[in-house]
Motif scaffolding. Structure first.
Motif, PDB file in Angstrom:
ATOM      1  N   SER A 204      18.589  30.809  45.817  1.00  0.00           N
ATOM      2  CA  SER A 204      19.500  30.761  44.667  1.00  0.00           C
ATOM      3  C   SER A 204      19.848  32.161  44.182  1.00  0.00           C
ATOM      4  O   SER A 204      20.995  32.439  43.825  1.00  0.00           O
ATOM      5  CB  SER A 204      18.869  29.949  43.528  1.00  0.00           C
ATOM      6  OG  SER A 204      18.584  28.633  43.930  1.00  0.00           O
ATOM      7  N   LEU A 205      18.842  33.039  44.177  1.00  0.00           N
ATOM      8  CA  LEU A 205      19.084  34.412  43.740  1.00  0.00           C
ATOM      9  C   LEU A 205      20.028  35.116  44.711  1.00  0.00           C
ATOM     10  O   LEU A 205      20.869  35.924  44.294  1.00  0.00           O
ATOM     11  CB  LEU A 205      17.756  35.169  43.649  1.00  0.00           C
ATOM     12  CG  LEU A 205      17.736  36.439  42.785  1.00  0.00           C
ATOM     13  CD1 LEU A 205      18.062  36.100  41.347  1.00  0.00           C
ATOM     14  CD2 LEU A 205      16.386  37.116  42.872  1.00  0.00           C
ATOM     15  N   ARG A 206      19.889  34.800  45.995  1.00  0.00           N
ATOM     16  CA  ARG A 206      20.800  35.371  46.995  1.00  0.00           C
ATOM     17  C   ARG A 206      22.227  34.900  46.739  1.00  0.00           C
ATOM     18  O   ARG A 206      23.182  35.678  46.822  1.00  0.00           O
ATOM     19  CB  ARG A 206      20.338  34.968  48.390  1.00  0.00           C
ATOM     20  CG  ARG A 206      21.044  35.730  49.506  1.00  0.00           C
ATOM     21  CD  ARG A 206      20.582  35.256  50.870  1.00  0.00           C
ATOM     22  NE  ARG A 206      19.137  35.396  51.011  1.00  0.00           N
ATOM     23  CZ  ARG A 206      18.306  34.391  51.180  1.00  0.00           C
ATOM     24  NH1 ARG A 206      18.780  33.157  51.226  1.00  0.00           N
ATOM     25  NH2 ARG A 206      17.016  34.590  51.299  1.00  0.00           N
ATOM     26  N   SER A 207      22.368  33.627  46.387  1.00  0.00           N
ATOM     27  CA  SER A 207      23.699  33.093  46.089  1.00  0.00           C
ATOM     28  C   SER A 207      24.270  33.696  44.815  1.00  0.00           C
ATOM     29  O   SER A 207      25.481  33.898  44.703  1.00  0.00           O
ATOM     30  CB  SER A 207      23.634  31.565  45.950  1.00  0.00           C
ATOM     31  OG  SER A 207      23.178  30.964  47.132  1.00  0.00           O
ATOM     32  N   ALA A 208      23.380  34.009  43.852  1.00  0.00           N
ATOM     33  CA  ALA A 208      23.841  34.526  42.567  1.00  0.00           C
ATOM     34  C   ALA A 208      24.122  36.025  42.590  1.00  0.00           C
ATOM     35  O   ALA A 208      24.996  36.501  41.858  1.00  0.00           O
ATOM     36  CB  ALA A 208      22.800  34.226  41.482  1.00  0.00           C
ATOM     37  N   LEU A 209      23.413  36.776  43.429  1.00  0.00           N
ATOM     38  CA  LEU A 209      23.538  38.230  43.399  1.00  0.00           C
ATOM     39  C   LEU A 209      23.992  38.836  44.720  1.00  0.00           C
ATOM     40  O   LEU A 209      24.988  39.564  44.770  1.00  0.00           O
ATOM     41  CB  LEU A 209      22.192  38.853  42.982  1.00  0.00           C
ATOM     42  CG  LEU A 209      21.685  38.536  41.582  1.00  0.00           C
ATOM     43  CD1 LEU A 209      20.345  39.198  41.354  1.00  0.00           C
ATOM     44  CD2 LEU A 209      22.677  38.990  40.532  1.00  0.00           C
ATOM     45  N   ILE A 210      23.277  38.532  45.796  1.00  0.00           N
ATOM     46  CA  ILE A 210      23.525  39.223  47.062  1.00  0.00           C
ATOM     47  C   ILE A 210      24.870  38.826  47.665  1.00  0.00           C
ATOM     48  O   ILE A 210      25.667  39.682  48.053  1.00  0.00           O
ATOM     49  CB  ILE A 210      22.381  38.954  48.048  1.00  0.00           C
ATOM     50  CG1 ILE A 210      21.061  39.484  47.463  1.00  0.00           C
ATOM     51  CG2 ILE A 210      22.666  39.610  49.388  1.00  0.00           C
ATOM     52  CD1 ILE A 210      19.859  39.220  48.338  1.00  0.00           C
ATOM     53  N   THR A 211      25.146  37.516  47.740  1.00  0.00           N
ATOM     54  CA  THR A 211      26.418  37.068  48.316  1.00  0.00           C
ATOM     55  C   THR A 211      27.614  37.608  47.545  1.00  0.00           C
ATOM     56  O   THR A 211      28.564  38.121  48.156  1.00  0.00           O
ATOM     57  CB  THR A 211      26.454  35.532  48.381  1.00  0.00           C
ATOM     58  OG1 THR A 211      25.331  35.058  49.144  1.00  0.00           O
ATOM     59  CG2 THR A 211      27.744  35.054  49.015  1.00  0.00           C
ATOM     60  N   PRO A 212      27.636  37.537  46.188  1.00  0.00           N
ATOM     61  CA  PRO A 212      28.750  38.148  45.461  1.00  0.00           C
ATOM     62  C   PRO A 212      28.861  39.659  45.687  1.00  0.00           C
ATOM     63  O   PRO A 212      29.971  40.194  45.780  1.00  0.00           O
ATOM     64  CB  PRO A 212      28.421  37.842  43.994  1.00  0.00           C
ATOM     65  CG  PRO A 212      27.564  36.645  44.050  1.00  0.00           C
ATOM     66  CD  PRO A 212      26.765  36.770  45.290  1.00  0.00           C
ATOM     67  N   ALA A 213      27.703  40.335  45.778  1.00  0.00           N
ATOM     68  CA  ALA A 213      27.731  41.783  45.999  1.00  0.00           C
ATOM     69  C   ALA A 213      28.342  42.122  47.354  1.00  0.00           C
ATOM     70  O   ALA A 213      29.152  43.053  47.473  1.00  0.00           O
ATOM     71  CB  ALA A 213      26.311  42.348  45.896  1.00  0.00           C
ATOM     72  N   VAL A 214      27.972  41.351  48.382  1.00  0.00           N
ATOM     73  CA  VAL A 214      28.546  41.572  49.713  1.00  0.00           C
ATOM     74  C   VAL A 214      30.044  41.283  49.703  1.00  0.00           C
ATOM     75  O   VAL A 214      30.845  42.024  50.292  1.00  0.00           O
ATOM     76  CB  VAL A 214      27.824  40.691  50.762  1.00  0.00           C
ATOM     77  CG1 VAL A 214      28.537  40.764  52.103  1.00  0.00           C
ATOM     78  CG2 VAL A 214      26.374  41.128  50.911  1.00  0.00           C
TER      79      VAL A 214
END
Length: 458
Positions: A204-214
């Motif tokens: 969930s954290l990847r979806s909330a932070l990492i994916t948008p950042a990429v």
């Protein structure tokens, strides 16, 4: 962990053999050298456990291929012959990389083990079943070695901790502890729940932070490529013919010239800060600072903080058996959070207060400064009523429900914001591109004033 077997001579000429593990090849050899110096031993040979690929046949059956970890080729050959196989070939694996199994495979192993243990199946039989059905080679080989060690009477906790590079430090500790406890199934279920929640939160954290950042980074690269390479090809064509550029076109062209003239500066601005931050976080001081301020980030910080408390409470509930033995569960639960700052505050503030000054658990937690008011209130009620174990479970379930719901909403909001940012950028690029269509070249022999007069007349 890397395993070694060594042969040495005592001062009286007696030959001895021993084995130990190290975090790396150099670490293992240093441990052997220190052991030899301490006991005045002369090292004759050191062998590292490696993976061997074998091809065997039993009778007239079809040849079987497989792999086995051992200290030398002869050890593998002897083991296969004892099982009644005819050895066709044994070769050392050239690229012997033991990758850590995916978290999903570890969760599956722990959950299935818990279910089989609840059905009163012997643990050796559980391992045998999972060894044959586990597709991940690293996990299957690890389980095979653990099963062999346990059959030889090795200590379960020491055996699992030897493979903490595969399971993770906390998981290895819990699985090793389960074999010594009176209820293996309960500890396995709690460990599976812990692994599931950690995997779910990271996803969930990847979806909330990492994916948008990429997504934003790729969008930035696309915009820089358009502004720095594609757009100037058209705009500079007008400049060569002496045509006056509209405001947005002129401004964009200035930005393009700056980007083209300073590629090193732009690259340094984009890449050096994140790389420096990554290297800083890898240091003990940097990791401590990162874990501390991660809990104070706007919006997402509260979710991280509450998830850490949830993990602490869930592990504490599993290990806590009474106020007389509360220190060890607190220490282990603090380590399970994987937050260095949270862990250090409990180990350096809360636990010393409980041991040296005899303060209560709630008062010690409050002094650590890492628990929310809600958590402290619930622990205080549980301590007064003598139900602190159940209180920890209730608090873990409450924070799990809250963080899952709020994180889901946060992901939806971030996705909307990113869509709006992409829309604004696309509109801006479209307007800049469309503005170039309004550029009119000068008519040969006609002055700018004549053109303006013609426009006014129209």
């Amino acid at each position: 962990m890397v395993e070694f077997k060594f042969t040495a001579l005592r001062p009286n000429g007696q030959s001895i053999t021993g084995s130990l593990s190290g975090n790396s090849v150099s670490d293992g050899k240093k441990k052997i050298q220190r052991l030899a110096a301490k006991n005045k031993l002369k090292i004759k040979s050191i062998q590292k456990k490696s993976t061997f690929l074998y091809r065997v046949r039993k009778g007239d059956e079809k040849p079987i291929r497989g792999e086995q970890r051992a200290f030398d080729k002869q050890e593998v050959e002897d083991a296969l012959k004892r099982l009644g196989y005819k050895v066709l070939s044994i070769n050392k694996k050239l690229l012997d990389f033991q990758r850590k199994p995916p978290t999903a495979d570890l969760v599956t192993f722990v959950k299935i083990s818990a279910e089989l243990l609840e059905q009163k199946l012997a643990y050796s039989e559980v391992l045998t079943l999972l060894i044959n059905d586990t597709e991940n080679a690293a996990l299957s080989n690890t389980l095979k070695e653990i099963n062999n060690d346990l059959k030889k009477g090795a200590d379960s906790e020491a055996t699992f901790l030897k493979y903490q590079g595969v399971f993770g430090k906390f998981t290895a500790y819990m699985l090793g502890l389960a074999s010594k406890s009176g209820n293996m199934a309960e500890i396995y279920k709690a460990t599976a729940k812990f692994l599931e929640r950690r995997q779910e939160f990271r996803k969930s954290l990847r979806s909330a932070l990492i994916t948008p950042a990429v997504t934003m980074f790729v969008l930035l690269l696309a915009v820089l490529f358009y502004v720095g390479y594609i757009f100037p090809e058209t705009a500079k064509l007008f400049v060569r013919f002496g045509i006056d550029l509209p405001p947005m076109t002129a401004f964009t062209l200035n930005i393009s010239d700056f980007l083209v003239a300073n590629p090193i500066l732009i690259s340094a601005f984009m890449f050096i800060p994140p790389i420096a931050l990554i290297f800083y976080i890898r240091t003990p001081k940097g990791r401590m600072a990162f874990d501390r301020y991660a809990m104070k980030l706007p919006v997402i910080g509260q979710l991280i903080h509450k998830t850490i408390i949830e993990v602490f409470c869930r592990v504490f509930y599993t290990l806590y058996h009474g106020s007389a033995e509360s220190i060890e569960p607190i220490r282990i639960a603090a380590e399970a959070t994987d937050n260095r700052y949270f862990e250090s505050r409990l180990k350096q503030v809360a636990i010393p207060l409980m041991l040296q000054k005899g303060v209560g658990m709630t008062e010690a937690f409050e002094a650590s400064g890492v628990f929310t008011e809600t958590a402290l209130s619930r622990f205080h009620s549980g301590e007064e009523s003598g139900t602190i174990k159940n209180t920890a479970l209730q608090l873990a379930n409450y924070y799990e429900s809250e963080t899952v719901y709020r994180l889901k909403n946060l992901i939806e909001i971030i996705q909307v914001v990113i869509a709006m940012v992409i829309m604004v950028i696309m509109i801006a690029l479209t307007l800049v591109s469309a503005e170039t269509a309004t550029v009119r070249p000068k008519t040969p022999g006609v002055s700018n004033n004549a053109i303006e007069m013609e426009k006014s007349a129209v």
